[in-house]
Design an enzyme around this catalytic site. Structure first.
Site, PDB file in Angstrom:
ATOM      1  N   ASP A 221      -3.148   4.022   4.747  1.00  0.00           N
ATOM      2  CA  ASP A 221      -4.166   3.280   5.493  1.00  0.00           C
ATOM      3  C   ASP A 221      -4.663   4.124   6.673  1.00  0.00           C
ATOM      4  OD1 ASP A 221      -5.689   1.155   6.677  1.00  0.00           O
ATOM      5  OD2 ASP A 221      -4.459  -0.274   5.602  1.00  0.00           O
ATOM      6  N   HIS A 244      -6.985   6.640   5.509  1.00  0.00           N
ATOM      7  CA  HIS A 244      -8.319   6.081   5.760  1.00  0.00           C
ATOM      8  C   HIS A 244      -8.977   6.603   7.029  1.00  0.00           C
ATOM      9  CE1 HIS A 244      -7.374   2.372   2.981  1.00  0.00           C
ATOM     10  NE2 HIS A 244      -7.242   3.533   2.382  1.00  0.00           N
TER      11      HIS A 244
END
Ligand SMILES: *[C@@H]1O[C@H](CO)[C@@H](O)[C@H](O)[C@H]1NC(C)=O
Ligand SMILES: *[C@@H]1O[C@H](CO)[C@@H](O)[C@H](O)[C@H]1NC(C)=O
Ligand SMILES: *[C@@H]1O[C@H](CO)[C@@H](O)[C@H](O)[C@H]1NC(C)=O
Ligand SMILES: *[C@@H]1O[C@H](CO)[C@@H](O)[C@H](O)[C@H]1NC(C)=O
Length: 396
Positions: A221, A244
C-alpha cells in the site's frame, strides 16, 4: 546515631548517582535478566511490559535491551509519561502472534503512548507475521471491516527518534503516528509483498514536525500516507517501491477535518509504484484544506501515475458523484524526472467548485515507452504556472 546513618545514606546515594551519571551514563535493563525467553514461542509481553515500566519509572537515561534471538510478543501498550529517558534497543527479532484473539479486531501490536524523548532502534527487526492475517482483511468489500493490528503505534509521543529498524509483513500498516510531535525516522526499512492488503509503510495523522529520511519502503500500500492534521512533514532520501507511493489523503471524508500543510518530499525515488506523488480527496461535501506541499528532486522509475491530484477519489465505485469541498493550493513540483508506465504522467483532476490554485510545475522530464504514444498531461479545474522543461507538455 540516626543522623549518622542518614548522612551515610545521602553520601552513598551521592556516590551511586555519580557512578550511574558519569561511569555508566545509562542504566541497562536487559529483558533476558527478567525472564524473557527468545525461543519464538513463549509470550514475552508481560516481561517486556514490566521491564519497560521499571525503565520508565527510573530517572536519568535508561535502556531496555532486547538481545539477539526471536522473542514472541502479544499486543502490548508501553505507556508513559516516564521519569527519565527511555531507549528501546531491539537487537534481535520481535515476532507478532498469529492467533485470532491477538489479531481480529485488535488495532495494535506494539504501542508507545505518552512518552517524551523516546529512542527506538538497535538494528533489529519487527516481524508482524502478516501472512497469517491478510486473508482476514475484508476491507476492500466491507467498509465496516474488522481492524487488524498495526505493528507499531506512536500515540502522543514527542521529541523522539526511531532509527535503524526493519519492519516486515505487518498485518495492517507498519507504523502509525497519532497526536505526536517532533518525531524523526532514520534508516528504517519496511518490507511487505506488493499484494499484501493495507500494509502502509508509515501513516501520519494529527501529528506535526515529522522527519523521515534515509529509508526504504516497499509494501502493498502507501509508502508514506498523510491524513488530516499532518503538518510540517519532511521526507528526504526515501526509496518507495513497490507499493502505492507517497499519498496525501484521503481528505474530505467527514466533517471538521484538520488541514494538511507544510509537506516537503525531496531526493526520493519511486520504483514501480502505482502512484508517485498523490493527493486524493473524496467527492463529498465536507470542507478541508491541503496547502504548501513541495516535491523536489524526485526520480520515477516505471511509475503508473507519477504526478496525480485526484479529487474524485472513490476506490469502491459506490461513491456519489459530487464536488469535493477540499481546497488544494500552493503545490510545487520541481525537477521530477524518469519514466511513467502509463501515457498519462501528470494528472490534475480538481474540484469544480474549489479548483486547485497555485500549482507550480518546474523542470518536469517524464517519459513513457509504450505503444500508446507520447506521454501526456491532463488538467481539470487546475490553475498555476509551468516553468522550464515540461515533458509531458504542461496543461496548466
Ligand atoms: C540515502 O539513504 C540510504 C539508505 O536507504 C543511505 O545508504 C544513503 O547514504 C543515503 N544518501 C544520502 C545522500 O544521505
Ligand atoms: C511551508 O512548509 C514548510 C515546511 O515544509 C515551512 O517551513 C514553511 O514555513 C511553510 N510556508 C508557509 C507559507 O506556510
Ligand atoms: C538531492 O538531489 C539533487 C539533484 O538530484 C542533488 O543535487 C543533491 O545533492 C541531492 N541532495 C542530497 C542530500 O542527496
Ligand atoms: C529527459 O530525460 C531523458 C531520459 O529519461 C534524457 O535523455 C533527456 O536528456 C532529458 N532531457 C533534458 C532536457 O534533460
Amino acid at each position: 546515631m540516626g543522623s549518622i546513618s542518614v548522612i551515610r545514606c545521602v553520601y552513598l546515594m551521592f556516590l551511586l548517582a555519580c557512578t550511574s551519571e558519569v561511569g555508566l551514563g545509562k542504566t541497562v535493563f536487559n529483558v533476558m535478566e527478567d525472564g524473557a525467553i527468545a525461543d519464538g514461542k513463549t509470550d514475552n509481553s508481560e516481561v517486556f511490559e514490566n521491564v519497560f515500566n521499571k525503565a520508565c519509572q527510573s530517572e536519568g537515561k535508561n535502556i531496555v535491551l532486547i538481545p539477539q534471538g526471536t522473542s514472541m510478543l502479544r499486543p502490548i501498550v508501553l505507556k508513559g509519561p516516564c521519569k527519565g529517558q527511555v531507549e528501546f534497543q531491539i537487537i534481535g527479532t520481535l515476532q507478532a502472534p498469529t492467533d485470532k484473539a491477538s489479531t481480529i479486531n485488535v488495532d495494535h501490536w506494539i504501542t508507545f503512548q505518552y512518552i517524551d524523548q523516546l529512542i527506538l532502534g538497535g538494528g533489529g527487526k519487527l516481524d508482524g507475521q502478516g501472512p497469517s492475517a491478510w486473508g482476514d482483511n475484508t476491507c476492500s468489500k466491507d467498509p465496516n471491516c474488522k481492524s487488524l493490528p498495526i505493528s507499531l503505534r506512536f500515540d502522543f509521543v514527542t521529541n523522539s527518534k526511531i532509527t535503524s529498524l526493519t519492519s516486515i509483513n505487518s498485518k495492517n500498516a507498519h507504523m502509525n503516528l497519532f497526536g505526536s510531535k517532533g518525531i524523526e525516522f532514520h534508516y528504517i526499512h519496511i518490507i511487505a509483498p506488493e499484494d499484501s492488503p493495507n500494509t502502509d509503510g508509515i501513516h501520519i495523522g494529527s501529528s506535526s514536525n515529522i522527519e523521515i529520511t534515509d529509508s526504504t519502503i516497499a509494501t502493498g500500500d502507501d509508502c508514506v500516507s498523510m491524513s488530516p492534521g499532518s503538518k510540517n512533514i519532511n521526507i528526504r532520501n526515501v526509496t518507495c517501491g513497490l507499493g502505492h507511493g507517497i499519498s496525501v489523503g484521503s481528505l474530505g471524508g467527514g466533517p471538521n477535518e484538520e488541514d494538511v500543510s507544510g509537506l516537503t518530499v525531496t531526493n526520493c525515488t519511486f520504483i514501480g509504484t502505482q502512484n508517485g506523488l498523490r493527493v486524493k480527496t473524496w467527492a463529498k461535501p465536507y470542507p478541508g484544506n491541503v496547502f504548501n506541499l513541495t516535491f523536489e528532486d524526485i526520480i520515477m522509475e516505471n511509475v503508473n501515475n507519477p504526478i496525480i491530484i485526484d479529487q474524485q477519489y472513490c476506490p469502491s465505485r459506490k461513491c456519489e458523484k459530487g464536488d469535493s469541498q477540499v481546497q488544494i493550493h500552493d503545490v510545487k513540483y520541481r525537477n521530477i524526472r524518469g519514466t511513467s508506465s502509463s501515457k498519462l504522467a501528470v494528472a490534475f483532476d480538481c474540484s469544480k467548485s474549489k479548483p486547485c490554485e497555485k500549482i507550480e510545475l518546474d523542470e518536469i522530464n517524464l517519459s513513457y515507452h509504450g505503444v500508446e504514444g507520447p506521454v501526456v498531461s491532463s488538467c481539470v479545474n487546475a490553475k498555476g504556472i509551468a516553468n522550464g522543461l515540461q515533458q509531458p507538455q504542461s496543461c496548466i
